[in-house]
Design a protein around this motif. Structure first.
Motif, mmCIF file in Angstrom:
data_model
loop_
_atom_site.group_PDB
_atom_site.id
_atom_site.type_symbol
_atom_site.label_atom_id
_atom_site.label_comp_id
_atom_site.label_asym_id
_atom_site.label_seq_id
_atom_site.Cartn_x
_atom_site.Cartn_y
_atom_site.Cartn_z
ATOM 1 N N ALA A 16 -19.839 64.807 137.611
ATOM 2 C CA ALA A 16 -20.350 65.927 138.399
ATOM 3 C C ALA A 16 -19.909 67.262 137.811
ATOM 4 C CB ALA A 16 -19.882 65.806 139.846
ATOM 5 N N SER A 17 -18.729 67.284 137.187
ATOM 6 C CA SER A 17 -18.205 68.535 136.618
ATOM 7 C C SER A 17 -19.065 69.050 135.466
ATOM 8 C CB SER A 17 -16.765 68.331 136.139
ATOM 9 O OG SER A 17 -16.690 67.287 135.187
ATOM 10 N N ASP A 18 -19.912 68.175 134.910
ATOM 11 C CA ASP A 18 -20.774 68.585 133.798
ATOM 12 C C ASP A 18 -22.161 69.040 134.259
ATOM 13 O OD1 ASP A 18 -18.810 67.963 131.896
ATOM 14 O OD2 ASP A 18 -19.428 65.860 131.865
ATOM 15 N N LEU A 19 -22.436 68.904 135.551
ATOM 16 C CA LEU A 19 -23.738 69.318 136.058
ATOM 17 C C LEU A 19 -23.872 70.838 135.975
ATOM 18 C CD1 LEU A 19 -23.860 67.074 139.253
ATOM 19 C CD2 LEU A 19 -25.330 66.816 137.244
ATOM 20 N N PRO A 20 -25.084 71.355 135.835
ATOM 21 C CA PRO A 20 -25.273 72.807 135.838
ATOM 22 C C PRO A 20 -24.932 73.384 137.208
ATOM 23 C CG PRO A 20 -27.382 71.668 135.923
ATOM 24 C CD PRO A 20 -26.343 70.618 135.665
ATOM 25 N N PRO A 21 -24.729 74.694 137.307
ATOM 26 C CA PRO A 21 -24.422 75.310 138.611
ATOM 27 C C PRO A 21 -25.492 74.955 139.631
ATOM 28 C CG PRO A 21 -24.131 76.899 136.840
ATOM 29 C CD PRO A 21 -24.777 75.695 136.224
ATOM 30 N N PHE A 22 -25.059 74.498 140.813
ATOM 31 C CA PHE A 22 -26.049 74.022 141.775
ATOM 32 C C PHE A 22 -26.885 75.159 142.358
ATOM 33 C CE2 PHE A 22 -22.105 74.335 144.295
ATOM 34 C CZ PHE A 22 -22.508 75.156 145.336
ATOM 35 N N GLU A 23 -26.455 76.409 142.116
ATOM 36 C CA GLU A 23 -27.268 77.533 142.573
ATOM 37 C C GLU A 23 -28.622 77.547 141.871
ATOM 38 O OE1 GLU A 23 -24.167 77.775 141.554
ATOM 39 O OE2 GLU A 23 -22.979 78.685 143.168
ATOM 40 N N ASP A 24 -28.704 76.859 140.728
ATOM 41 C CA ASP A 24 -29.960 76.826 139.968
ATOM 42 C C ASP A 24 -31.005 75.921 140.616
ATOM 43 O OD1 ASP A 24 -28.722 78.496 138.208
ATOM 44 O OD2 ASP A 24 -28.332 76.970 136.684
ATOM 45 N N GLY A 25 -30.604 75.164 141.627
ATOM 46 C CA GLY A 25 -31.562 74.333 142.336
ATOM 47 C C GLY A 25 -31.665 72.925 141.779
ATOM 48 N N ALA A 26 -32.740 72.243 142.181
ATOM 49 C CA ALA A 26 -32.904 70.829 141.863
ATOM 50 C C ALA A 26 -32.995 70.597 140.354
ATOM 51 C CB ALA A 26 -34.153 70.283 142.543
ATOM 52 N N LEU A 27 -32.469 69.456 139.940
ATOM 53 C CA LEU A 27 -32.565 69.018 138.549
ATOM 54 C C LEU A 27 -33.860 68.242 138.331
ATOM 55 C CD1 LEU A 27 -29.113 67.336 137.757
ATOM 56 C CD2 LEU A 27 -29.978 69.449 136.724
ATOM 57 N N ASP A 28 -34.289 68.195 137.079
ATOM 58 C CA ASP A 28 -35.233 67.159 136.686
ATOM 59 C C ASP A 28 -34.345 65.959 136.367
ATOM 60 O OD1 ASP A 28 -36.923 65.387 135.371
ATOM 61 O OD2 ASP A 28 -38.177 66.998 134.609
ATOM 62 N N VAL A 29 -34.062 65.161 137.402
ATOM 63 C CA VAL A 29 -33.045 64.117 137.312
ATOM 64 C C VAL A 29 -33.315 63.152 136.163
ATOM 65 C CG1 VAL A 29 -32.058 62.125 138.511
ATOM 66 C CG2 VAL A 29 -32.353 64.287 139.718
ATOM 67 N N PHE A 101 -24.373 65.938 145.764
ATOM 68 C CA PHE A 101 -25.386 65.796 144.725
ATOM 69 C C PHE A 101 -26.790 65.800 145.324
ATOM 70 C CE2 PHE A 101 -28.063 63.087 141.966
ATOM 71 C CZ PHE A 101 -28.044 63.880 140.826
ATOM 72 N N LEU A 102 -26.990 65.059 146.400
ATOM 73 C CA LEU A 102 -28.322 64.985 146.999
ATOM 74 C C LEU A 102 -28.778 66.344 147.511
ATOM 75 C CD1 LEU A 102 -28.115 61.650 149.024
ATOM 76 C CD2 LEU A 102 -29.177 62.033 146.803
ATOM 77 N N ARG A 103 -27.883 67.050 148.210
ATOM 78 C CA ARG A 103 -28.264 68.330 148.798
ATOM 79 C C ARG A 103 -28.605 69.375 147.740
ATOM 80 N NH1 ARG A 103 -24.219 66.866 152.435
ATOM 81 N NH2 ARG A 103 -22.624 67.911 151.178
ATOM 82 N N ASN A 104 -27.872 69.371 146.645
ATOM 83 C CA ASN A 104 -27.962 70.479 145.696
ATOM 84 C C ASN A 104 -28.748 70.200 144.424
ATOM 85 O OD1 ASN A 104 -26.158 72.543 147.016
ATOM 86 N ND2 ASN A 104 -24.733 70.817 146.909
ATOM 87 N N TYR A 105 -28.993 68.942 144.113
ATOM 88 C CA TYR A 105 -29.598 68.636 142.817
ATOM 89 C C TYR A 105 -30.857 67.780 142.862
ATOM 90 C CZ TYR A 105 -25.386 70.546 140.679
ATOM 91 O OH TYR A 105 -24.374 71.387 140.296
#
Length: 216
Positions: A16-29, A101-105
């Motif tokens: 999780a520490s490697d994920l982009p800032p969650f302010e950027d919104g959902a990922l293309d998982v 993770f679910l809420r932010n990505y």
């Protein structure tokens, strides 16, 4: 020389520490986790433990991409290492707190199925509020599911199953309840076939499950 090996999560394990800032919104998982065929639908297991369900299920369903989420780092590392050694192209492991993770990505309407097998029952009454499966969580998950998608739930804890039934009854505007259908990878007489289930089945524990299918 020891028979043990150094665990290596390879391309199958993510932090999780490697994920982009969650302010950027959902990922293309599917792209972020490097799935080979991003046209395949996504299913997420919450609380993968040592990864037994995914190790068994992913080869049985190559037409599905699977993402396992595990909060305990030792279990996450063990599971991701197993996936690497099995060279499974359609499964990945994330070390993270699932709700965060679910809420932010995770984008809305992007997941075909959530698998939640034998979550921590938090059996003491004062700890029940920590249980994963409850009305608020189910409403959050509903938005992440595709129309017709579902949540598969299983537990060995009778009080927790009654709790699941109680909270499922609060979201009948969002879900239809169905009988549990075991995955293809479950062995004969097994509900799911996780390490946990096999360990406690020998003690004669009762196992229960349900499927909540998204409507609307």
């Amino acid at each position: 020389m020891t028979s043990s090996h150094k665990q290596d999560v390879g391309k199958h394990g993510f932090e999780a520490s490697d994920l982009p800032p969650f302010e950027d919104g959902a990922l293309d998982v599917l792209k972020y986790f490097g799935f080979i065929d991003i046209s395949l639908p996504l299913e997420i297991e919450i609380g993968s433990g040592k990864g037994t369900f995914l190790i068994q299920q992913a080869p049985q369903a190559p037409e599905i991409n699977y993402l396992g989420i595990e909060y305990a780092k030792a279990y996450w590392r063990h599971a991701a290492d197993r996936m690497r050694r099995h060279n499974l192209p359609n499964v990945r492991m994330l070390h993270a707190e699932a709700g965060f993770f679910l809420r932010n990505y995770v984008a809305d309407d992007s997941v075909q199925q959530f698998h939640i097998y034998f979550p921590d029952p938090w059996p003491k009454a004062r700890h029940n509020k920590r249980r994963l499966v409850q009305e608020g969580f189910l409403r959050e998950v509903w938005s992440k599911l595709k129309v017709g998608g579902q949540i598969s739930l299983a537990t060995d804890h009778l009080d927790y199953f009654a709790w699941m039934e109680e909270h499922a009854a609060k979201v009948t505007d969002l879900f239809e309840r169905h009988e549990f259908v075991s995955p293809e990878s479950a062995g004969e007489g097994e509900l799911v076939g996780t390490n946990f289930e096999r360990k406690y089945r020998e003690e004669g524990r009762e196992f229960n499950g349900m499927i909540l299918k998204r409507i609307g």
